[in-house]
Write a protein that holds these residues in place. Structure first.
Motif, PDB file in Angstrom:
ATOM      1  N   UNK A 123     -81.983  38.642  17.854  1.00 26.79           N
ATOM      2  CA  UNK A 123     -83.346  38.214  18.154  1.00 26.79           C
ATOM      3  C   UNK A 123     -83.276  36.780  18.639  1.00 26.79           C
ATOM      4  N   UNK A 124     -84.120  36.445  19.601  1.00 30.37           N
ATOM      5  CA  UNK A 124     -84.041  35.140  20.242  1.00 30.37           C
ATOM      6  C   UNK A 124     -84.107  33.974  19.273  1.00 30.37           C
ATOM      7  N   UNK A 125     -84.744  34.140  18.151  1.00 28.90           N
ATOM      8  CA  UNK A 125     -84.854  33.030  17.203  1.00 28.90           C
ATOM      9  C   UNK A 125     -83.696  32.974  16.226  1.00 28.90           C
ATOM     10  N   UNK A 158     -73.006  40.052   7.761  1.00 28.91           N
ATOM     11  CA  UNK A 158     -71.724  40.736   7.933  1.00 28.91           C
ATOM     12  C   UNK A 158     -71.927  42.246   7.894  1.00 28.91           C
ATOM     13  N   UNK A 159     -71.179  42.940   8.730  1.00 28.03           N
ATOM     14  CA  UNK A 159     -71.159  44.400   8.733  1.00 28.03           C
ATOM     15  C   UNK A 159     -69.698  44.842   8.729  1.00 28.03           C
ATOM     16  N   UNK A 160     -69.388  45.873   7.933  1.00 27.05           N
ATOM     17  CA  UNK A 160     -68.001  46.329   7.798  1.00 27.05           C
ATOM     18  C   UNK A 160     -67.947  47.850   7.870  1.00 27.05           C
ATOM     19  N   UNK A 161     -66.914  48.339   8.550  1.00 25.32           N
ATOM     20  CA  UNK A 161     -66.595  49.769   8.505  1.00 25.32           C
ATOM     21  C   UNK A 161     -65.129  49.914   8.140  1.00 25.32           C
ATOM     22  N   UNK A 211     -69.111  51.013  14.557  1.00 29.16           N
ATOM     23  CA  UNK A 211     -69.516  49.674  14.114  1.00 29.16           C
ATOM     24  C   UNK A 211     -70.892  49.317  14.671  1.00 29.16           C
ATOM     25  N   UNK A 212     -71.129  49.599  15.947  1.00 29.80           N
ATOM     26  CA  UNK A 212     -72.436  49.317  16.550  1.00 29.80           C
ATOM     27  C   UNK A 212     -73.540  50.097  15.836  1.00 29.80           C
ATOM     28  N   UNK A 213     -73.263  51.354  15.518  1.00 24.04           N
ATOM     29  CA  UNK A 213     -74.238  52.187  14.807  1.00 24.04           C
ATOM     30  C   UNK A 213     -74.550  51.592  13.440  1.00 24.04           C
ATOM     31  N   UNK A 214     -73.524  51.148  12.731  1.00 24.20           N
ATOM     32  CA  UNK A 214     -73.712  50.549  11.401  1.00 24.20           C
ATOM     33  C   UNK A 214     -74.490  49.239  11.501  1.00 24.20           C
ATOM     34  N   UNK A 242     -78.711  45.822   9.937  1.00 28.07           N
ATOM     35  CA  UNK A 242     -79.124  44.455  10.239  1.00 28.07           C
ATOM     36  C   UNK A 242     -80.429  44.401  11.020  1.00 28.07           C
ATOM     37  N   UNK A 243     -81.419  43.704  10.490  1.00 33.08           N
ATOM     38  CA  UNK A 243     -82.701  43.571  11.190  1.00 33.08           C
ATOM     39  C   UNK A 243     -82.635  42.543  12.310  1.00 33.08           C
TER      40      UNK A 243
END
Length: 120
Positions: free
Chosen positions: A105-107, A51-54, A71-74, A79-80
């Motif tokens: 990531x594809x996996x 989860x990512x929050x702004x 949000x994209x920047x955060x 997030x790796x």
């Protein structure tokens, strides 16, 4: 005599370990104090660790293209396994203003039908 053949040019996307799994839809402007949260799901359910929050801190930040970029920047900073933005010719994904694809990531198992940024 045959006419010279036209040069053939092929446009290909750069090789990347990322694939699109969702989209940030900046459909409305937000007010100061509003927050936007991404939620990530796969077949096993929600992954709160992704989860990512702004929270919107100014009228300018609340403009739809601005909060989506923030949000994209955060996401990209925190997030790796997730990235948000546009895939560049160099293979890097960087935030851009407007609607954002949400590559993973594809996996990374993510259900694209259930991944949406939640506004409010």
């Amino acid at each position: 005599m045959q006419p010279p053949s036209a040069p053939s040019h092929r446009c290909t996307a750069p090789s990347s370990p990322w694939s699109e799994r969702g989209t940030i839809h900046p459909s409305l402007d937000l007010a100061i104090g509003d927050s936007v949260t991404t939620r990530v799901f796969d077949a096993a359910g929600e992954h709160p660790e992704l989860e990512t929050r702004i929270t919107i801190g100014s009228a300018s930040e609340g403009l739809r293209n601005n909060w989506a970029h923030q949000l994209a920047t955060r996401i990209n900073a925190e997030q790796a396994q997730l990235r948000a933005g546009q895939l560049g010719q160099d293979g890097r994904i960087t935030p851009a203003f407007g609607q954002k694809p949400g590559p993973c990531k594809d996996r990374q198992p993510v259900d694209p039908g259930r991944n949406r940024a939640r506004q409010g």
